[in-house]
Write a protein that holds these residues in place. Sequence first.
Motif, PDB file in Angstrom:
ATOM      1  N   ALA A  79       0.847  -1.129   0.154  1.00 39.88           N
ATOM      2  CA  ALA A  79       0.070  -0.108   0.005  1.00 39.88           C
ATOM      3  C   ALA A  79       0.837   1.255   0.187  1.00 39.88           C
ATOM      4  N   LEU A  80       0.656   2.151  -0.813  1.00 36.51           N
ATOM      5  CA  LEU A  80       1.191   3.460  -0.938  1.00 36.51           C
ATOM      6  C   LEU A  80       0.150   4.569  -0.314  1.00 36.51           C
ATOM      7  N   LEU A  81       0.668   5.342   0.597  1.00 36.91           N
ATOM      8  CA  LEU A  81      -0.146   6.159   1.415  1.00 36.91           C
ATOM      9  C   LEU A  81       0.395   7.770   1.065  1.00 36.91           C
ATOM     10  N   GLY A  82      -0.254   8.593   1.162  1.00 32.91           N
ATOM     11  CA  GLY A  82       0.328   9.779   0.891  1.00 32.91           C
ATOM     12  C   GLY A  82      -0.740  11.086   0.882  1.00 32.91           C
ATOM     13  N   PRO A  92      -9.492   1.467  -4.782  1.00 32.05           N
ATOM     14  CA  PRO A  92     -10.547   0.815  -5.305  1.00 32.05           C
ATOM     15  C   PRO A  92     -11.811   0.660  -4.747  1.00 32.05           C
ATOM     16  N   THR A  93     -12.185   1.100  -3.432  1.00 32.16           N
ATOM     17  CA  THR A  93     -13.290   1.141  -2.858  1.00 32.16           C
ATOM     18  C   THR A  93     -13.899   2.670  -2.522  1.00 32.16           C
ATOM     19  N   GLN A 117      -6.929   5.985   0.220  1.00 31.19           N
ATOM     20  CA  GLN A 117      -7.194   7.130   1.206  1.00 31.19           C
ATOM     21  C   GLN A 117      -7.614   6.518   2.602  1.00 31.19           C
ATOM     22  N   TYR A 118      -8.071   5.213   2.347  1.00 34.90           N
ATOM     23  CA  TYR A 118      -8.890   4.754   3.647  1.00 34.90           C
ATOM     24  C   TYR A 118      -7.871   3.919   4.172  1.00 34.90           C
ATOM     25  N   LEU A 119      -7.298   4.621   5.345  1.00 38.14           N
ATOM     26  CA  LEU A 119      -6.182   3.929   5.936  1.00 38.14           C
ATOM     27  C   LEU A 119      -6.478   2.721   6.932  1.00 38.14           C
ATOM     28  N   ASP A 120      -7.749   2.463   7.140  1.00 38.74           N
ATOM     29  CA  ASP A 120      -8.167   1.242   7.756  1.00 38.74           C
ATOM     30  C   ASP A 120      -7.852   0.141   6.472  1.00 38.74           C
ATOM     31  N   GLU A 121      -8.263   0.510   5.301  1.00 34.99           N
ATOM     32  CA  GLU A 121      -8.191  -0.397   4.465  1.00 34.99           C
ATOM     33  C   GLU A 121      -6.645  -1.029   4.074  1.00 34.99           C
ATOM     34  N   ALA A 122      -5.779   0.121   4.121  1.00 36.80           N
ATOM     35  CA  ALA A 122      -4.389  -0.340   4.289  1.00 36.80           C
ATOM     36  C   ALA A 122      -4.069  -1.119   5.345  1.00 36.80           C
ATOM     37  N   LEU A 158      -2.976   3.908  12.470  1.00 37.22           N
ATOM     38  CA  LEU A 158      -2.439   4.553  10.785  1.00 37.22           C
ATOM     39  C   LEU A 158      -2.968   6.013  10.758  1.00 37.22           C
ATOM     40  N   ASP A 159      -3.958   6.523  11.143  1.00 39.38           N
ATOM     41  CA  ASP A 159      -4.320   7.871  11.093  1.00 39.38           C
ATOM     42  C   ASP A 159      -3.179   8.686  11.662  1.00 39.38           C
ATOM     43  N   ASP A 160      -2.871   8.039  13.082  1.00 40.01           N
ATOM     44  CA  ASP A 160      -1.801   8.900  13.816  1.00 40.01           C
ATOM     45  C   ASP A 160      -0.400   8.961  13.077  1.00 40.01           C
ATOM     46  N   VAL A 161      -0.024   7.689  12.488  1.00 40.14           N
ATOM     47  CA  VAL A 161       1.067   7.848  11.890  1.00 40.14           C
ATOM     48  C   VAL A 161       1.132   8.477  10.673  1.00 40.14           C
TER      49      VAL A 161
END
Length: 315
Positions: A39-42, A167-168, A198-203, A300-303
Amino acid sequence: MTTTPLPPAIEASGLRRSFGGTAVLDGVDLSVPAGTVFALLGPNGAGKTTIVKILTTLLRADGGRARVAGHPVDTEPDAVRAAIGVTGQYAAVDRLLTAHENLVLMADLLHLGRAEGRRRAAGLLARFDLEDAARRPVATFSGGMRRRLDLAMTLVGRPRVIFLDEPTTGLDPRSRRGMWQIVRELVADGVTIFLTTQYLDEADRLADRIAVLDRGRIVAEGTAAELKRLVPGGHIRLRFAEEAGFTAAAGLLPAAVLDDEELTLQVPGDGDVRALQDVLGRLGSAGIAAAELAVHTPDLDDVFLALTDRKVPAP
């Protein structure tokens, strides 16, 4: 007997890309093992879409190297395209055609034989629970059904690496969970998933490894658990029904942060079982009982917020 580890499904070294003199990617390194979810977040504008476009041969990098499914993206783009599937944020399906017709069209575009194309279409309709809707126009489908069909179309060519961009997005909770299950099944079959979301719970639920991209650079990478350990702020929260118990507990737990109005204590810690047992043991030995207890560990929101914090300067 030892087995030779598989080469990475995706690897990049020093990727750079600028637009109009502005650096969008500033030396990005990636390595994604085969048969995993990465997963790539940003934040918006961090460069996620640019990375995906480079890895899927839609955009050339200004510098650095990248390989996908063992093929260099710059010198063997056709081989890369033959090995990958791409599912964008919005379902790329023809709303006027039926689900079956969309899948057959994709098979024809891939130059599969007539019989093979229809066989794969039938199998994918069954796998994605679309058999009952196979002859209906896609315009009548729900958002979740269209997303499932979009992913099914990606699988017609049996890609070894799939890029999933948001995707979701827009799906209800039940449809999101259905997509998550499909992703897990694909990985179980040996497919590699490169996920942007963008859904951190998904990652958190899906990814074997997560990278956080900010201002064109990878600022952190690891498992969800490893990333969460980067951020302080875990604590045990105790609320007391009476001031006497609150005051006595505060004396036993000198490191706690006190809220006199709410009669609560926040005891710093990572929230593991041993720390919780220690706090409860101290209170129990003193005959003190809390009315409520809650354990907070960084998520992950905090991260994400800690690693991509963009403070706005005061005017």
